[in-house]
Motif scaffolding. Sequence first.
Motif, PDB file in Angstrom:
ATOM      1  N   ALA A   1      59.747  16.055  53.916  1.00 27.24           N
ATOM      2  CA  ALA A   1      59.010  17.699  53.874  1.00 27.24           C
ATOM      3  C   ALA A   1      60.459  18.086  53.380  1.00 27.24           C
ATOM      4  O   ALA A   1      59.646  18.718  52.203  1.00 27.24           O
ATOM      5  CB  ALA A   1      59.291  17.842  55.029  1.00 27.24           C
ATOM      6  N   LEU A   2      61.679  18.690  53.743  1.00 28.91           N
ATOM      7  CA  LEU A   2      62.292  19.034  52.721  1.00 28.91           C
ATOM      8  C   LEU A   2      62.380  18.610  51.047  1.00 28.91           C
ATOM      9  O   LEU A   2      62.938  19.528  50.598  1.00 28.91           O
ATOM     10  CB  LEU A   2      63.338  19.331  53.657  1.00 28.91           C
ATOM     11  N   LEU A   3      62.351  17.693  51.299  1.00 30.46           N
ATOM     12  CA  LEU A   3      62.769  17.130  50.022  1.00 30.46           C
ATOM     13  C   LEU A   3      61.548  17.188  49.085  1.00 30.46           C
ATOM     14  O   LEU A   3      61.798  17.353  47.722  1.00 30.46           O
ATOM     15  CB  LEU A   3      63.497  15.266  49.894  1.00 30.46           C
ATOM     16  N   PHE A   4      60.907  16.782  49.418  1.00 28.19           N
ATOM     17  CA  PHE A   4      59.237  16.242  48.838  1.00 28.19           C
ATOM     18  C   PHE A   4      58.353  17.389  48.890  1.00 28.19           C
ATOM     19  O   PHE A   4      57.590  17.283  48.123  1.00 28.19           O
ATOM     20  CB  PHE A   4      59.296  15.183  49.326  1.00 28.19           C
ATOM     21  N   PHE A   5      57.675  18.001  49.564  1.00 27.81           N
ATOM     22  CA  PHE A   5      56.425  18.900  49.287  1.00 27.81           C
ATOM     23  C   PHE A   5      56.498  20.453  49.362  1.00 27.81           C
ATOM     24  O   PHE A   5      57.870  20.791  49.588  1.00 27.81           O
ATOM     25  CB  PHE A   5      55.637  18.845  51.423  1.00 27.81           C
ATOM     26  N   ASN A   6      55.343  20.865  49.760  1.00 25.07           N
ATOM     27  CA  ASN A   6      55.802  22.588  49.381  1.00 25.07           C
ATOM     28  C   ASN A   6      56.152  23.503  49.856  1.00 25.07           C
ATOM     29  O   ASN A   6      56.087  23.031  51.655  1.00 25.07           O
ATOM     30  CB  ASN A   6      54.736  22.777  49.663  1.00 25.07           C
TER      31      ASN A   6
ATOM     32  N   LEU B   1      53.946  29.130  53.963  1.00 24.92           N
ATOM     33  CA  LEU B   1      54.119  30.658  53.546  1.00 24.92           C
ATOM     34  C   LEU B   1      53.767  31.054  55.794  1.00 24.92           C
ATOM     35  O   LEU B   1      53.114  30.460  56.065  1.00 24.92           O
ATOM     36  CB  LEU B   1      52.768  31.127  52.964  1.00 24.92           C
ATOM     37  N   ASN B   2      54.675  31.782  55.910  1.00 23.58           N
ATOM     38  CA  ASN B   2      53.960  33.148  57.516  1.00 23.58           C
ATOM     39  C   ASN B   2      54.660  34.123  57.106  1.00 23.58           C
ATOM     40  O   ASN B   2      55.525  34.845  56.433  1.00 23.58           O
ATOM     41  CB  ASN B   2      55.786  32.172  58.567  1.00 23.58           C
ATOM     42  N   ARG B   3      53.424  34.242  57.373  1.00 25.96           N
ATOM     43  CA  ARG B   3      53.691  36.218  57.186  1.00 25.96           C
ATOM     44  C   ARG B   3      53.240  36.174  55.624  1.00 25.96           C
ATOM     45  O   ARG B   3      54.704  37.860  55.887  1.00 25.96           O
ATOM     46  CB  ARG B   3      54.556  36.956  58.315  1.00 25.96           C
ATOM     47  N   LEU B   4      52.959  35.588  55.212  1.00 29.10           N
ATOM     48  CA  LEU B   4      53.475  35.823  53.277  1.00 29.10           C
ATOM     49  C   LEU B   4      54.799  35.520  53.117  1.00 29.10           C
ATOM     50  O   LEU B   4      55.462  36.177  51.822  1.00 29.10           O
ATOM     51  CB  LEU B   4      52.249  37.708  53.074  1.00 29.10           C
ATOM     52  N   GLN B   5      55.562  35.368  54.210  1.00 25.72           N
ATOM     53  CA  GLN B   5      57.139  35.108  53.033  1.00 25.72           C
ATOM     54  C   GLN B   5      57.215  33.679  52.843  1.00 25.72           C
ATOM     55  O   GLN B   5      56.480  33.194  53.611  1.00 25.72           O
ATOM     56  CB  GLN B   5      58.517  35.267  54.234  1.00 25.72           C
ATOM     57  N   ILE B   6      57.907  33.204  52.051  1.00 25.88           N
ATOM     58  CA  ILE B   6      58.256  31.884  51.888  1.00 25.88           C
ATOM     59  C   ILE B   6      59.378  31.413  52.626  1.00 25.88           C
ATOM     60  O   ILE B   6      60.608  31.814  52.561  1.00 25.88           O
ATOM     61  CB  ILE B   6      58.339  31.675  50.425  1.00 25.88           C
ATOM     62  N   TYR B   7      58.949  30.048  53.288  1.00 23.18           N
ATOM     63  CA  TYR B   7      60.092  29.149  54.564  1.00 23.18           C
ATOM     64  C   TYR B   7      59.649  27.858  53.463  1.00 23.18           C
ATOM     65  O   TYR B   7      59.249  27.508  53.283  1.00 23.18           O
ATOM     66  CB  TYR B   7      59.616  29.222  55.591  1.00 23.18           C
ATOM     67  N   LEU B   8      60.834  26.986  54.376  1.00 25.42           N
ATOM     68  CA  LEU B   8      60.970  25.676  54.261  1.00 25.42           C
ATOM     69  C   LEU B   8      59.402  24.714  54.598  1.00 25.42           C
ATOM     70  O   LEU B   8      58.236  25.166  55.390  1.00 25.42           O
ATOM     71  CB  LEU B   8      62.452  25.253  55.024  1.00 25.42           C
ATOM     72  N   PRO B   9      59.606  23.454  53.634  1.00 23.42           N
ATOM     73  CA  PRO B   9      58.712  22.887  53.593  1.00 23.42           C
ATOM     74  C   PRO B   9      58.400  22.518  54.975  1.00 23.42           C
ATOM     75  O   PRO B   9      58.922  22.358  55.707  1.00 23.42           O
ATOM     76  CB  PRO B   9      58.868  21.893  52.657  1.00 23.42           C
ATOM     77  N   ILE B  10      57.264  21.959  55.785  1.00 25.02           N
ATOM     78  CA  ILE B  10      56.507  21.269  56.439  1.00 25.02           C
ATOM     79  C   ILE B  10      55.937  20.370  56.714  1.00 25.02           C
ATOM     80  O   ILE B  10      55.223  19.578  55.289  1.00 25.02           O
ATOM     81  CB  ILE B  10      55.606  22.262  57.569  1.00 25.02           C
TER      82      ILE B  10
END
Length: 404
Positions: free
Chosen positions: A157-162, A165-174
Amino acid sequence: MKESYKVNIFKGFFNIIIVLIIIKLLFSYLSVKVHYFQTGFTSNFESFNFLGLPQDFSNKIEYLLLPLLLIFIFQYSKYFKYSKTFLIISFCFYLLNIITSIVNNTPFLESLIFSLKIFTPIYFFNALIIYHNKTGVSLKSILLKFIFICLFLISLALLFFNTSLNRLQIYLPIYFDSIHTHSYVLVSIFIALGYLIYREHNRYFLFFYLVISFLFLYLGYNVRTAVIMYLIYMMVMLFLISDIFKILILKALVFLPLFTLLFLLTKWEIDWVDFSSGRIAMYEAKWNQLMNFGFFDWIFGQGPGSDLIKTDIWWWDKKGAHSDIITIIVENGIIYLILFLLVYYFLIQLTSKGNIIFLAIIFGSLFSSLISNGIVVRPHANYVYYLVLAYIYTDLKSRRIDPT
């Protein structure tokens, strides 16, 4: 020869269950939805569905998993005395689902699905302990396989996925279904690895591991309920490994009421609704809703969907209570809630002297349901959680150790 054949059947049956849960985790990425504000992004279902599977394929695995788990537990319940207790409680859940649907003229299946979300992972917990008790084989190898698989999938997921978004903040892919479910899977994996390090008595390494894993969870995803659940576990582990932390934690607990009062006095102008991500406004609305309940509403709830309401904060769509406990009261009633808490009571009863690590993990799960849609209603994460809990329980039992 006949006995050997029975053992092979037993192990084969159990391995099918394990494989199905791995498949469920493997294809959970298809269920990950693109957030409304992530314009221009395509979902995993659109971008990485190489086998052309339905988006909810991971959930459909339950149609095979549930009957197999029930048959397995019925067949081998003598190897774990509490398995019958958990079965009885679960069927009481389903009976209440029927009564609620009749009283409120609501769909029975929707109520049943909510109950199965809670109980199918608990069936897995029972199956794991039955397997251990019958074969005498440690669950450690199974746990390590799941840890490896989950960490591998998280890395993909970290390598290939989008990004998420959590509380309109960008975070790592899941990878696992949603950012909340993914975070709870991480918490379960981190708890397992922390316990394995603790077993090796490497206290300095454990300290650094706990700090680094906590920062990854907090900075990487910042799902506050999952962070709190892990923090509860961390505090217990730090309490056990260091006399310095014992003193610090005990002092913190003693002065906690004073710190809380000072915080409230100095931050009295804080926007608590915003601070709680809208939960305070929702809880107020839920209080008003419950105050209009009749007798049968309190006893059996108002059925599936009755928990969904609009608030001034979440005005654009109907939302649930963001507390499994409140949702249970609203949709299923007080009797259902008592049975739900009874599950945790019997989990606690598994350790005769109340092992502090075991209790912390159970309390973390319950607390997540008190303040949010916790791990208990997220089967992907809850399967991993109950595998970790089963391993720790069987490990403590086999070593007859009770660190309190």
